[in-house]
Write a protein that holds these residues in place. Structure first.
Motif, PDB file in Angstrom:
ATOM      1  N   VAL A  78       0.850  -1.189   0.000  1.00 16.87           N
ATOM      2  CA  VAL A  78       0.000   0.000   0.000  1.00 16.87           C
ATOM      3  C   VAL A  78       0.884   1.236   0.000  1.00 16.87           C
ATOM      4  CG1 VAL A  78      -1.798   1.292   1.204  1.00 16.87           C
ATOM      5  CG2 VAL A  78      -1.801  -1.209   1.294  1.00 16.87           C
ATOM      6  N   VAL A  79       0.500   2.230  -0.790  1.00 15.24           N
ATOM      7  CA  VAL A  79       1.138   3.543  -0.752  1.00 15.24           C
ATOM      8  C   VAL A  79       0.168   4.511  -0.083  1.00 15.24           C
ATOM      9  CG1 VAL A  79       2.004   5.482  -2.096  1.00 15.24           C
ATOM     10  CG2 VAL A  79       2.535   3.143  -2.804  1.00 15.24           C
ATOM     11  N   MET A  80       0.666   5.256   0.902  1.00 14.37           N
ATOM     12  CA  MET A  80      -0.137   6.252   1.599  1.00 14.37           C
ATOM     13  C   MET A  80       0.495   7.619   1.405  1.00 14.37           C
ATOM     14  SD  MET A  80      -1.166   6.516   5.646  1.00 14.37           S
ATOM     15  CE  MET A  80       0.181   7.575   6.147  1.00 14.37           C
ATOM     16  N   VAL A 102       4.181   1.989   2.167  1.00 17.89           N
ATOM     17  CA  VAL A 102       5.170   3.003   1.810  1.00 17.89           C
ATOM     18  C   VAL A 102       4.497   4.365   1.922  1.00 17.89           C
ATOM     19  CG1 VAL A 102       6.621   3.943  -0.033  1.00 17.89           C
ATOM     20  CG2 VAL A 102       6.436   1.460   0.279  1.00 17.89           C
ATOM     21  N   GLY A 103       5.211   5.350   2.453  1.00 21.38           N
ATOM     22  CA  GLY A 103       4.617   6.648   2.679  1.00 21.38           C
ATOM     23  C   GLY A 103       5.232   7.770   1.876  1.00 21.38           C
ATOM     24  N   PHE A 104       4.481   8.852   1.759  1.00 17.13           N
ATOM     25  CA  PHE A 104       4.982  10.119   1.232  1.00 17.13           C
ATOM     26  C   PHE A 104       4.245  11.229   1.968  1.00 17.13           C
ATOM     27  CE2 PHE A 104       4.882  13.845  -1.499  1.00 17.13           C
ATOM     28  CZ  PHE A 104       6.220  13.969  -1.857  1.00 17.13           C
ATOM     29  N   ILE A 105       4.972  12.252   2.398  1.00 16.30           N
ATOM     30  CA  ILE A 105       4.368  13.379   3.106  1.00 16.30           C
ATOM     31  C   ILE A 105       4.722  14.667   2.369  1.00 16.30           C
ATOM     32  CG2 ILE A 105       4.234  14.695   5.247  1.00 16.30           C
ATOM     33  CD1 ILE A 105       3.029  11.914   5.478  1.00 16.30           C
ATOM     34  N   ALA A 106       3.701  15.366   1.902  1.00 14.65           N
ATOM     35  CA  ALA A 106       3.905  16.643   1.211  1.00 14.65           C
ATOM     36  C   ALA A 106       3.910  17.791   2.214  1.00 14.65           C
ATOM     37  CB  ALA A 106       2.795  16.856   0.191  1.00 14.65           C
ATOM     38  N   PRO A 139       8.697   2.979   5.318  1.00 14.79           N
ATOM     39  CA  PRO A 139       9.653   3.846   4.617  1.00 14.79           C
ATOM     40  C   PRO A 139       8.926   4.999   3.951  1.00 14.79           C
ATOM     41  CG  PRO A 139       9.265   1.865   3.328  1.00 14.79           C
ATOM     42  CD  PRO A 139       8.527   1.679   4.630  1.00 14.79           C
ATOM     43  N   VAL A 140       9.511   6.190   4.007  1.00 15.80           N
ATOM     44  CA  VAL A 140       8.887   7.382   3.444  1.00 15.80           C
ATOM     45  C   VAL A 140       9.784   7.947   2.349  1.00 15.80           C
ATOM     46  CG1 VAL A 140       8.011   9.699   3.920  1.00 15.80           C
ATOM     47  CG2 VAL A 140       7.753   7.890   5.638  1.00 15.80           C
ATOM     48  N   VAL A 200       9.183   6.926  -3.781  1.00 14.73           N
ATOM     49  CA  VAL A 200       8.088   6.055  -3.353  1.00 14.73           C
ATOM     50  C   VAL A 200       8.055   4.813  -4.231  1.00 14.73           C
ATOM     51  CG1 VAL A 200       5.582   5.839  -3.198  1.00 14.73           C
ATOM     52  CG2 VAL A 200       6.694   7.916  -2.387  1.00 14.73           C
ATOM     53  N   ALA A 201       8.147   5.017  -5.538  1.00 15.14           N
ATOM     54  CA  ALA A 201       8.159   3.876  -6.462  1.00 15.14           C
ATOM     55  C   ALA A 201       9.369   2.980  -6.221  1.00 15.14           C
ATOM     56  CB  ALA A 201       8.143   4.369  -7.906  1.00 15.14           C
ATOM     57  N   ASP A 202      10.519   3.577  -5.867  1.00 10.09           N
ATOM     58  CA  ASP A 202      11.707   2.782  -5.542  1.00 10.09           C
ATOM     59  C   ASP A 202      11.420   1.852  -4.363  1.00 10.09           C
ATOM     60  OD1 ASP A 202      13.173   4.084  -7.506  1.00 10.09           O
ATOM     61  OD2 ASP A 202      14.082   5.518  -6.106  1.00 10.09           O
ATOM     62  N   HIS A 203      10.815   2.403  -3.314  1.00  7.38           N
ATOM     63  CA  HIS A 203      10.508   1.598  -2.127  1.00  7.38           C
ATOM     64  C   HIS A 203       9.518   0.463  -2.465  1.00  7.38           C
ATOM     65  CE1 HIS A 203      12.670   3.863   0.876  1.00  7.38           C
ATOM     66  NE2 HIS A 203      12.039   4.986   0.590  1.00  7.38           N
ATOM     67  N   VAL A 204       8.514   0.777  -3.283  1.00 10.45           N
ATOM     68  CA  VAL A 204       7.533  -0.235  -3.654  1.00 10.45           C
ATOM     69  C   VAL A 204       8.196  -1.358  -4.449  1.00 10.45           C
ATOM     70  CG1 VAL A 204       5.437  -0.723  -4.988  1.00 10.45           C
ATOM     71  CG2 VAL A 204       5.586   1.363  -3.608  1.00 10.45           C
TER      72      VAL A 204
END
Length: 289
Positions: free
Chosen positions: A204-206, A231-235, A273-274, A281-285
């Protein structure tokens, strides 16, 4: 499998005779969404986007066996439109409308407690199960069927992350836009729980952003209840304190939570991982899969 919607979902478009509603109804139908009716007060008996229009959602649902709606209604009337969907006992209502007053959404949320209808949004791009159906304004051409779920507060971030994933041959089970307002119907935790229960979602990507504490709560849920990797991303890492950045919910109060740093720390502590960029993000996935 899919989360919340699939090719059996039968959709009513609220506001279908308006410019936005009519345009996106046609786009949804072209994608393959089973749009069965529109609902616009006073426009019953007409036709729009090739489907019949009814005066109320309840009438449309009863006549066309609909179980979901998409709301393209101006902010002044959107609260009533959401309550119409709730009164019709639909499984899902997707509120695209931006600019609904927070006080109105507080009233809606109290009403949600008395219904089984799931609300996505408001101020969201919608939801898509690639190759099956989309409800909202998501550009279907960038999505691909696969095994990664995605949930995001931001439509633009959704598009960027999905495009990066698809370019690498990584498809999606369902992508969910929950909306960027302070009060929304479906939270990160709700979406994560659904993905955890979906046997075909393998990661899952959040995508979150500054403001509020939803991402911190989501991090605790991941830590305590999820086996599916996230996997996360914070803007908003460079946003100045006290400034609202884009979304009405993207404002940091100064309480020590709600900052990009606090969200990233909470996710890292939960083993998530963020990525610093959507590309990362795609790298982590890729590494997870």
């Amino acid at each position: 499998m899919s989360v919340f919607v699939d090719d059996d979902t039968r959709v009513v478009v609220q506001g279908i005779t308006g410019g936005e509603g009519g345009f996106h109804a046609e786009q949804m139908i072209e994608y393959g969404t089973n749009v069965v009716a529109g609902a616009v007060p006073g426009k019953g008996g007409q036709e729009a986007a090739g489907v019949p229009v009814y005066d109320t959602v309840s009438a449309a649902a009863a006549a066309e066996d609909a179980d979901a709606s998409v709301i393209f209604v101006p902010p002044a009337f959107a609260t009533d439109a959401i309550f119409e969907a709730l009164d019709a006992d639909l499984d899902l209502a997707v509120a695209i409308t931006e600019g609904i007053p927070t006080q109105d959404m507080a009233t809606v949320n109290r009403g949600l407690a008395d219904t089984d209808t799931r609300l996505l949004g408001p101020n969201c791009p919608g939801i898509i199960t690639p190759g099956e159906t989309k409800l909202g304004i998501l550009p279907g051409n960038i999505f691909a069927d696969g095994n990664v779920g995605l949930v995001s507060r931001s439509g633009t971030l959704t598009y960027q992350v999905v495009d990066n994933l698809t370019e690498r041959g990584i498809g999606q089970t369902t992508a969910i836009g929950i909306g960027g307002d302070p009060i929304i119907g479906t939270s990160f935790v709700d979406a994560l729980e659904a993905f955890e229960d979906d046997p075909e979602t393998e990661a899952v990507v959040m995508c979150g952003e500054i403001g509020g504490e939803d991402e911190e709560r989501a991090a605790r849920f991941v830590r305590d209840h999820m086996d599916t990797p996230v996997v996360g991303f914070i803007a908003g890492r460079t946003a100045p304190p006290g400034k609202r950045m884009g979304h009405a919910g993207a404002i940091v109060s100064g309480s020590g939570t709600g900052t990009a740093a606090s969200k990233i720390e909470a996710l890292n502590d939960a083993g998530v991982p963020v990525g610093d960029t959507p590309e990362e993000v795609a790298d982590h996935v890729e590494r997870i899969l």
